[in-house]
Design a protein around this motif. Structure first.
Motif, PDB file in Angstrom:
ATOM      1  N   ALA A  83      48.032  41.236  45.860  1.00 44.55           N
ATOM      2  CA  ALA A  83      49.484  41.348  45.736  1.00 44.55           C
ATOM      3  C   ALA A  83      49.881  41.525  44.269  1.00 44.55           C
ATOM      4  O   ALA A  83      50.787  42.304  43.943  1.00 44.55           O
ATOM      5  CB  ALA A  83      50.155  40.108  46.324  1.00 44.55           C
ATOM      6  N   GLY A  84      49.179  40.826  43.385  1.00 43.26           N
ATOM      7  CA  GLY A  84      49.441  40.971  41.966  1.00 43.26           C
ATOM      8  C   GLY A  84      49.156  42.377  41.466  1.00 43.26           C
ATOM      9  O   GLY A  84      49.876  42.907  40.597  1.00 43.26           O
ATOM     10  N   SER A  85      48.117  43.000  42.022  1.00 44.38           N
ATOM     11  CA  SER A  85      47.774  44.378  41.646  1.00 44.38           C
ATOM     12  C   SER A  85      48.902  45.335  42.013  1.00 44.38           C
ATOM     13  O   SER A  85      49.277  46.213  41.222  1.00 44.38           O
ATOM     14  CB  SER A  85      46.483  44.807  42.333  1.00 44.38           C
ATOM     15  N   VAL A  86      49.436  45.170  43.223  1.00 48.67           N
ATOM     16  CA  VAL A  86      50.532  46.031  43.678  1.00 48.67           C
ATOM     17  C   VAL A  86      51.754  45.845  42.787  1.00 48.67           C
ATOM     18  O   VAL A  86      52.421  46.818  42.396  1.00 48.67           O
ATOM     19  CB  VAL A  86      50.880  45.736  45.147  1.00 48.67           C
ATOM     20  N   ILE A  87      52.042  44.601  42.439  1.00 47.42           N
ATOM     21  CA  ILE A  87      53.204  44.318  41.580  1.00 47.42           C
ATOM     22  C   ILE A  87      53.033  44.964  40.210  1.00 47.42           C
ATOM     23  O   ILE A  87      53.959  45.582  39.679  1.00 47.42           O
ATOM     24  CB  ILE A  87      53.399  42.794  41.443  1.00 47.42           C
ATOM     25  N   LEU A  88      51.839  44.840  39.633  1.00 44.45           N
ATOM     26  CA  LEU A  88      51.581  45.447  38.328  1.00 44.45           C
ATOM     27  C   LEU A  88      51.750  46.960  38.378  1.00 44.45           C
ATOM     28  O   LEU A  88      52.310  47.570  37.457  1.00 44.45           O
ATOM     29  CB  LEU A  88      50.169  45.107  37.849  1.00 44.45           C
TER      30      LEU A  88
ATOM     31  N   ILE B  31      44.058  42.213  33.922  1.00 43.80           N
ATOM     32  CA  ILE B  31      43.142  42.763  34.923  1.00 43.80           C
ATOM     33  C   ILE B  31      41.690  42.396  34.635  1.00 43.80           C
ATOM     34  O   ILE B  31      40.977  41.868  35.497  1.00 43.80           O
ATOM     35  CB  ILE B  31      43.285  44.301  34.990  1.00 43.80           C
ATOM     36  N   ASP B  32      41.229  42.685  33.411  1.00 40.44           N
ATOM     37  CA  ASP B  32      39.813  42.512  33.084  1.00 40.44           C
ATOM     38  C   ASP B  32      39.522  41.315  32.192  1.00 40.44           C
ATOM     39  O   ASP B  32      38.365  40.937  32.031  1.00 40.44           O
ATOM     40  CB  ASP B  32      39.282  43.775  32.387  1.00 40.44           C
ATOM     41  N   GLY B  33      40.556  40.745  31.577  1.00 37.42           N
ATOM     42  CA  GLY B  33      40.358  39.584  30.717  1.00 37.42           C
ATOM     43  C   GLY B  33      40.353  38.298  31.524  1.00 37.42           C
ATOM     44  O   GLY B  33      39.302  37.700  31.767  1.00 37.42           O
ATOM     45  N   ILE B  34      41.524  37.896  31.981  1.00 37.10           N
ATOM     46  CA  ILE B  34      41.602  36.675  32.795  1.00 37.10           C
ATOM     47  C   ILE B  34      41.304  36.959  34.260  1.00 37.10           C
ATOM     48  O   ILE B  34      41.162  36.030  35.055  1.00 37.10           O
ATOM     49  CB  ILE B  34      42.983  36.004  32.650  1.00 37.10           C
TER      50      ILE B  34
ATOM     51  N   ASN C 250      39.334  31.389  40.926  1.00 37.09           N
ATOM     52  CA  ASN C 250      40.246  30.320  41.368  1.00 37.09           C
ATOM     53  C   ASN C 250      41.497  30.854  42.051  1.00 37.09           C
ATOM     54  O   ASN C 250      42.346  30.078  42.483  1.00 37.09           O
ATOM     55  CB  ASN C 250      40.663  29.463  40.159  1.00 37.09           C
ATOM     56  N   ILE C 251      41.630  32.174  42.145  1.00 34.14           N
ATOM     57  CA  ILE C 251      42.818  32.777  42.739  1.00 34.14           C
ATOM     58  C   ILE C 251      42.437  33.433  44.066  1.00 34.14           C
ATOM     59  O   ILE C 251      41.483  34.217  44.107  1.00 34.14           O
ATOM     60  CB  ILE C 251      43.432  33.828  41.789  1.00 34.14           C
ATOM     61  N   PRO C 252      43.145  33.146  45.144  1.00 38.35           N
ATOM     62  CA  PRO C 252      42.834  33.759  46.444  1.00 38.35           C
ATOM     63  C   PRO C 252      42.881  35.283  46.363  1.00 38.35           C
ATOM     64  O   PRO C 252      43.686  35.856  45.622  1.00 38.35           O
ATOM     65  CB  PRO C 252      43.931  33.214  47.370  1.00 38.35           C
ATOM     66  N   ALA C 253      42.027  35.935  47.158  1.00 34.29           N
ATOM     67  CA  ALA C 253      41.935  37.393  47.119  1.00 34.29           C
ATOM     68  C   ALA C 253      43.261  38.058  47.467  1.00 34.29           C
ATOM     69  O   ALA C 253      43.648  39.065  46.860  1.00 34.29           O
ATOM     70  CB  ALA C 253      40.838  37.861  48.078  1.00 34.29           C
ATOM     71  N   GLY C 254      43.987  37.486  48.442  1.00 32.73           N
ATOM     72  CA  GLY C 254      45.274  38.058  48.837  1.00 32.73           C
ATOM     73  C   GLY C 254      46.290  38.020  47.705  1.00 32.73           C
ATOM     74  O   GLY C 254      47.064  38.968  47.521  1.00 32.73           O
ATOM     75  N   VAL C 255      46.278  36.936  46.964  1.00 34.97           N
ATOM     76  CA  VAL C 255      47.208  36.801  45.829  1.00 34.97           C
ATOM     77  C   VAL C 255      46.848  37.809  44.736  1.00 34.97           C
ATOM     78  O   VAL C 255      47.723  38.422  44.126  1.00 34.97           O
ATOM     79  CB  VAL C 255      47.173  35.361  45.277  1.00 34.97           C
ATOM     80  N   ARG C 256      45.554  37.980  44.496  1.00 33.83           N
ATOM     81  CA  ARG C 256      45.121  38.934  43.472  1.00 33.83           C
ATOM     82  C   ARG C 256      45.513  40.350  43.856  1.00 33.83           C
ATOM     83  O   ARG C 256      45.946  41.144  43.016  1.00 33.83           O
ATOM     84  CB  ARG C 256      43.614  38.844  43.279  1.00 33.83           C
TER      85      ARG C 256
END
Length: 634
Positions: free
Chosen positions: A608-613, A187-190, A600-606
């Motif tokens: 979606a990743g938050s929801v998955i986490l 979340i906060d590192g990469i 470098n990561i699209p906002a939508g992908v980020r």
């Protein structure tokens, strides 16, 4: 049913003597206090929040004590975390207020604060914070055992106990630590995912948001459903009642402290801007009123504690025969120390405070030391709204100074000085309360812990001034790198009172809300904290509380079968704290920005990743509860 203080037996019995206050524990604790203080100063000035250092310090202490010094004393490890965690608390108290002095210096109102003045102000607050907590220990830590959950103190004790035990208990703690550290790094590192899931609700003129950090959900799980629900209720009142009302009826009206219309402010910054400009003042008023009511309710017990402590002065023989786990610094030494510090505040020129300020500090200091200690017992030190207490202090002290004729730049400096010392007092008192609770669970000697807390507080106070001056020289407070949001708010409050343009209506609305909560029989302090904190914090705490409720019902218990989940969530808090400190060091070293991939990561992908986490984290908590049930069945 909660365990009462009379039924409680600590891990180390009172009649057993083990290494505790040793040279190695003192030196290690001092190093950790300096490191945690510097790291949290930077983080707090950048984002307005600090991380709790008690649990990270406990984990590091356990490793150093066992691996480097080849020792096996849980109380020695506890002493290291007691001393080491003081650095974070002193830093929190200093950074929330003292940068205002630097900002006024840049405006030409006052001279640049000196290293000596910063160190003395912080030192007075640090010592008073520990001293004020000493006579409160019996009433808050001992007699309210089983009533105040102290989630982070329990987590800290579980981490230390996990190092003593083998098997599944330790696995639950350390698996939680590893998972939380990995989540925090993602979340906060990469920065591969968003730290907050936000859903704008434009039709309702607000938004719903929640952080996905493991530690916040872990705090909610440990606190339980009841306390979490009251915190969340305050958040709902702020974000789904107050903010929509302000937007709906405010229209294009320009309401102080904003310099633009409400509708324009909402269009530019959303519900968060409305909360920051208006509702936060309501939260500060609610918190101040709740603190006063909390103190009034605690006065009988506090007076009883003082009376029993004074009776103990009749002879040292009775004190010598007392149990090891009940020995404390004498009330006589505490009173002498408080009087000496108050005299120093009054007489020392670098502090620039008079006798009125000294008296205000003693009165408000003891008040907020009590309130802070009980807040930490409710929500943990990570969510202890120290800055809210500082705002309440600034409101009252600035008014009194103005009435007494101490106005202008000198009056504002005096107000910030009072606020700074009170802020440090509240922060260090909360930390001391938490550390003493951990020690109570483990069977530590309170007197030795109190001395250790003083050592950590004094060392941290003497070093934080250099850190503040260094950071201001490097980037400047109020800049993009170091926005110092809390101190900027303190500056605004002080100027508003002195210049007569503070939005008192918001403060009184908050106070009235607290009175209403009390009339309805609600715990006003918990609800007021919920109003003051952003909903992105109270929502995940509520999620943790709901998970605890569901697991308790599934396991048909209120405590024992859920212990595996509590252990796992304790590990979540510890793991995130450790990774937070590491990321702070990487940030100061200039490495953090180089490993970030968010751009470098699209906002939508980020998102979606938050929801998955978040889904993965909830699943892991549930699975640990199931594994605990299966183990008992076997």
């Amino acid at each position: 049913m909660a365990e009462s203080s009379s039924e409680f037996k600590p891990y180390i019995p009172a009649d057993k003597i083990t290494p505790e206050f040793t040279i190695s524990s003192i030196l290690t604790g001092i190093i950790l206090a300096i490191v945690f203080g510097a790291a949290n100063a930077y983080l707090g000035l950048r984002v307005g929040m600090t991380i709790s250092a008690s649990i990270p310090a406990a984990v590091i202490a356990m490793g150093i004590t066992r691996i480097i010094f080849k020792k096996n004393s849980i109380l020695e490890s506890n002493m290291v975390q007691t001393i080491g965690s003081a650095g974070e608390s002193v830093a929190a108290g200093a950074i929330f207020t003292m940068p205002a002095l630097f900002l006024w210096a840049k405006e030409g109102l006052i001279n640049q604060p000196s290293l000596l003045s910063i160190s003395l102000i912080t030192l007075c607050g640090a010592i008073l914070g520990v001293l004020f907590m000493i006579p409160l220990r019996n009433s808050i830590i001992v007699q309210e055992h089983g009533t105040l959950p102290y989630p982070e103190a329990q987590a800290c004790a579980e981490v230390l106990l996990a190092g003593e035990k083998k098997g599944s208990d330790a696995k639950a703690v350390f698996s939680g630590m590893g998972i939380a550290a990995a989540f925090k790094f993602i979340i906060d590192g990469i920065k591969a995912v968003e730290s907050v899931i936000a859903v704008p609700l434009k039709a309702f003129k607000t938004e719903f948001s929640a952080e996905i950090y493991p530690a916040v959900i872990g705090v909610g799980y440990i606190c339980g459903y009841r306390i979490s629900s009251f915190l969340f209720a305050g958040g709902l009142l702020a974000w789904f009642v107050m903010i929509p009302l302000i937007v709906a009826f405010g229209g294009n009206t320009v309401l102080f402290p904003s310099d633009i219309g409400v509708s324009e402010l909402y269009a530019a910054g959303g519900a968060g801007a409305i909360w920051s400009k208006y509702v936060r003042y309501i939260g500060a008023g609610a918190l101040a009123a709740a603190g006063i009511i909390s103190l009034a309710k605690s006065l009988p017990l506090i007076c009883k504690t003082f009376a029993s402590a004074i009776k103990g002065l009749k002879g040292s023989a009775a004190s010598d025969k007392s149990e090891r786990t009940s020995q404390e610094i004498s009330i006589k030494a505490v009173i002498i120390g408080i009087v000496a510090i108050a005299f120093a505040i009054w007489i020392l020129p670098p502090i620039q405070a008079g006798i009125v300020s000294a008296l205000l500090i003693v009165v408000f200091g003891f008040f907020f030391a009590t309130v802070s200690s009980k807040m930490v017992g409710l929500v943990g030190s990570s969510n202890n709204p120290v800055s809210g207490m500082a705002i309440a202090t600034l409101l009252i002290s600035t008014i009194l100074l103005k009435v007494s004729g101490d106005t202008g730049a000198h009056g504002m400096v005096s107000a910030i000085t009072i606020g700074s010392i009170i802020c440090v007092i509240a922060a260090i008192a909360g930390d001391t309360s938490q550390d003493l609770k951990t020690g109570y669970i483990l069977g530590a000697t309170p007197k030795k812990q109190q001395i250790g807390e003083l050592v950590g507080a004094i060392i941290s106070a003497l070093t934080i001034g250099g850190v503040l001056i260094l950071l201001d020289s490097a980037w400047g407070f109020g800049s993009k790198e170091l926005a110092a949001p809390q101190a900027t708010l303190m500056k605004l409050v002080t100027e508003g009172v002195m210049n007569g343009n503070l939005p008192w209506s918001y403060v009184f609305i908050g106070a009235a809300c607290t009175v209403l909560f009390e009339l309805l029989g609600l715990p006003s302090l918990a609800v007021a904290i919920g109003i003051y904190l952003p909903i992105e914090l109270t929502a995940p705490i509520m999620l943790g509380g709901v998970l605890r409720r569901l697991m308790d019902k599934k396991n048909k218990t209120q405590s024992s079968e859920s212990s595996k989940g509590v252990l796992f969530c304790s590990g979540l808090i510890a793991g995130e704290g450790l990774m937070g400190v590491l990321l702070a060091i990487l940030t100061v070293a200039g490495i953090a920005d180089k490993i970030g991939l968010g751009a470098n990561i699209p906002a939508g992908v980020r998102l979606a990743g938050s929801v998955i986490l978040l889904v993965v984290l909830v699943t892991l908590i549930v699975c640990h509860n199931r594994s605990a049930k299966n183990e008992k069945a076997e």
